[in-house]
Design a protein around this motif. Structure first.
Motif, PDB file in Angstrom:
ATOM      1  N   SER A 197       1.748   9.776  -2.532  1.00 39.78           N
ATOM      2  CA  SER A 197       0.684   9.381  -3.449  1.00 39.78           C
ATOM      3  C   SER A 197       0.011   8.161  -2.863  1.00 39.78           C
ATOM      4  O   SER A 197       0.315   7.723  -1.757  1.00 39.78           O
ATOM      5  N   ASP A 198      -0.933   7.596  -3.585  1.00 43.81           N
ATOM      6  CA  ASP A 198      -1.627   6.406  -3.112  1.00 43.81           C
ATOM      7  C   ASP A 198      -1.002   5.129  -3.654  1.00 43.81           C
ATOM      8  O   ASP A 198      -1.591   4.057  -3.536  1.00 43.81           O
ATOM      9  N   TRP A 199       0.191   5.217  -4.255  1.00 46.45           N
ATOM     10  CA  TRP A 199       0.810   4.059  -4.882  1.00 46.45           C
ATOM     11  C   TRP A 199       2.244   3.896  -4.383  1.00 46.45           C
ATOM     12  O   TRP A 199       3.027   4.842  -4.377  1.00 46.45           O
ATOM     13  N   SER A 229      -7.585   2.966 -10.116  1.00 44.27           N
ATOM     14  CA  SER A 229      -8.506   3.165  -9.000  1.00 44.27           C
ATOM     15  C   SER A 229      -8.079   4.409  -8.243  1.00 44.27           C
ATOM     16  O   SER A 229      -7.058   5.019  -8.558  1.00 44.27           O
ATOM     17  N   ASP A 230      -8.852   4.779  -7.228  1.00 44.19           N
ATOM     18  CA  ASP A 230      -8.517   5.956  -6.429  1.00 44.19           C
ATOM     19  C   ASP A 230      -7.265   5.735  -5.591  1.00 44.19           C
ATOM     20  O   ASP A 230      -6.527   6.672  -5.306  1.00 44.19           O
ATOM     21  N   SER A 231      -7.037   4.504  -5.152  1.00 44.77           N
ATOM     22  CA  SER A 231      -5.886   4.224  -4.299  1.00 44.77           C
ATOM     23  C   SER A 231      -5.503   2.761  -4.415  1.00 44.77           C
ATOM     24  O   SER A 231      -6.264   1.935  -4.934  1.00 44.77           O
ATOM     25  N   SER A 234      -7.897   0.175  -2.653  1.00 45.25           N
ATOM     26  CA  SER A 234      -9.182  -0.152  -3.269  1.00 45.25           C
ATOM     27  C   SER A 234      -9.051  -0.734  -4.667  1.00 45.25           C
ATOM     28  O   SER A 234     -10.045  -1.082  -5.296  1.00 45.25           O
ATOM     29  N   ALA A 235      -7.825  -0.855  -5.167  1.00 45.35           N
ATOM     30  CA  ALA A 235      -7.627  -1.286  -6.556  1.00 45.35           C
ATOM     31  C   ALA A 235      -7.793  -2.797  -6.728  1.00 45.35           C
ATOM     32  O   ALA A 235      -7.220  -3.570  -5.961  1.00 45.35           O
ATOM     33  N   ALA A 307     -14.861  -0.021   0.808  1.00 45.27           N
ATOM     34  CA  ALA A 307     -15.464   1.217   0.323  1.00 45.27           C
ATOM     35  C   ALA A 307     -16.383   1.769   1.404  1.00 45.27           C
ATOM     36  O   ALA A 307     -16.750   1.064   2.348  1.00 45.27           O
TER      37      ALA A 307
END
Length: 391
Positions: A197-199, A229-231, A234-235, A307
């Motif tokens: 995952s992104d987390w 956020s998406d990942s 980027s959070a 981004a």
């Protein structure tokens, strides 16, 4: 680090330590061995019910590993109500065994991945991971026609609990978290790894803003809450001590089997703003949709956010804290263009050529954020021809 994540981390951490492959029960095989055993909770002495037991082939220190080799042999099983397990048809050889259960020590939260990433080869990384976690592994031998009987324990982990709320008193729901732990040498290393995952930490705050971060080794930690956020990269984040930067975060110490309560974080709504704009070519103003836009802290150029510019050249960062930044745009280019094809009947019969992409010079802009800034215009000039050719 990308190679480490894609190849070795998948094979070592997933297969060696956490048992991603939930194998179906196998039938007995007289040419192979079997492994049985029991898993107990070290803090209560009771059976560890529904714990995952993983067996992974022990690496040989003098063995040469070639890229593309098969992943190490592994087997896994889930314990029953008595904490017992049995694995049939195990290839003879040397193995490591490890048991994992929620609330107890987890190698994904205990390994120093930054340290692993500095090692040159997959074999060095694998041996170092085993060295880091050796006190929690059992090494044993599987022989043909025999059953190896194991006794494993899961050790109660440390936990960090608290709340995340906005400064108007409402709970911050659905926040992810980022943890870093202080190493024995005094540096900070991120906890966990975003494998599937992104987390790096799957836990999120509940409907009351409460959170509980489990399966941790004892130590000193920094805690940051990450807005949806998406990942993770980027959070937007707010850290313990109500600071926006991890390096300035407060710390919390927690012992083995201890829960550190009262780790509370408040998000100041009035100090978060929007930063947005467009990236265009200075010559004719057309949008550049392939640029990477980074927001860097002005004091040390640490990346705050990143981004890509969209189809219309626009970019946007939400919830940017007040402060001084550098807005940096890099890698802007026009996509490769095919030259026009010859008209029917034209003597030219060669296939149409593809023109090289036009590339644009990187650009930086000092930026002070005290309110919303949504009209930034980043106009880029073409890279000089000699530099374009080198790229």
């Amino acid at each position: 680090m990308a190679r480490l994540r894609c190849l070795w981390i998948l094979s070592l951490v997933c297969l060696l330590l956490i048992g991603c492959d939930k194998n179906h029960p196998k039938k007995p095989d007289p040419t192979k061995g079997a492994v049985t055993g029991i898993v107990l909770c070290a803090d209560t002495g009771k059976p560890a019910r529904f714990a995952t037991v993983t067996l992974s082939a022990a690496p040989k220190k003098d063995e040469k590993i070639e890229e593309g080799n098969p992943l190490p042999a592994n087997e896994s099983a889930v314990t029953d109500l008595d904490g017992r397990f049995k694995i049939e048809a195990v290839e003879p050889g040397q193995y490591y065994a490890f048991a994992k259960q929620e609330g107890y020590l987890d190698p994904m939260r205990g390994l120093d991945f930054a340290r692993l990433g500095k090692l040159a080869s997959d074999r060095e990384q694998e041996l170092d991971a085993i060295d880091q976690w050796k006190d929690h592994l059992i090494e044993f031998t599987v022989s043909a026609h025999r059953t190896a009987d194991l006794s494993l324990q899961v050790e109660r982990a440390a936990e960090i609990a608290g709340t995340v709320a906005f400064d108007d008193g409402s709970p911050a729901i659905g926040m992810h978290f980022q943890l870093s732990r202080k190493t024995e040498k005094g540096r900070w290393t991120d906890v966990g790894l975003a494998l599937f995952s992104d987390w790096t930490i799957p836990a999120v705050s509940d409907s009351h803003g409460r959170f509980n971060l489990t399966n941790l080794t004892a130590g000193e930690y920094k805690v940051c809450a990450l807005m949806p956020s998406d990942s993770q990269d980027s959070a937007p984040r707010i850290c313990l001590g109500n600071t926006f930067r991890q390096k300035d975060a407060g710390t919390v110490k927690v012992k083995a089997a201890e829960i550190a309560y009262g780790v509370d974080i408040e998000i100041p709504l009035s100090r978060l703003h929007k930063v947005a704009g467009t990236v265009t070519a200075i010559a004719d103003g057309h949008a550049l949709k392939n640029a990477t836009v980074r927001l860097l802290y002005a004091d040390d150029r640490e990346k705050a956010r990143e981004a890509g510019s969209l189809e219309d050249g626009s970019f946007s960062f939400a919830y940017v804290p007040e402060g001084k930044y550098i807005l940096a745009v890099t890698g802007a280019h026009d996509a490769d263009q095919k030259e026009s094809e010859p008209a029917p009947g034209d003597a030219q019969t060669a296939a149409p050529k593809t023109a090289a992409a036009l590339r644009y010079a990187d650009k930086e802009l000092p930026l002070i954020v005290l309110d919303d800034v949504d009209d930034i215009k980043m106009q880029l000039d073409l890279t000089p021809p000699d530099k374009t050719q080198k790229q």
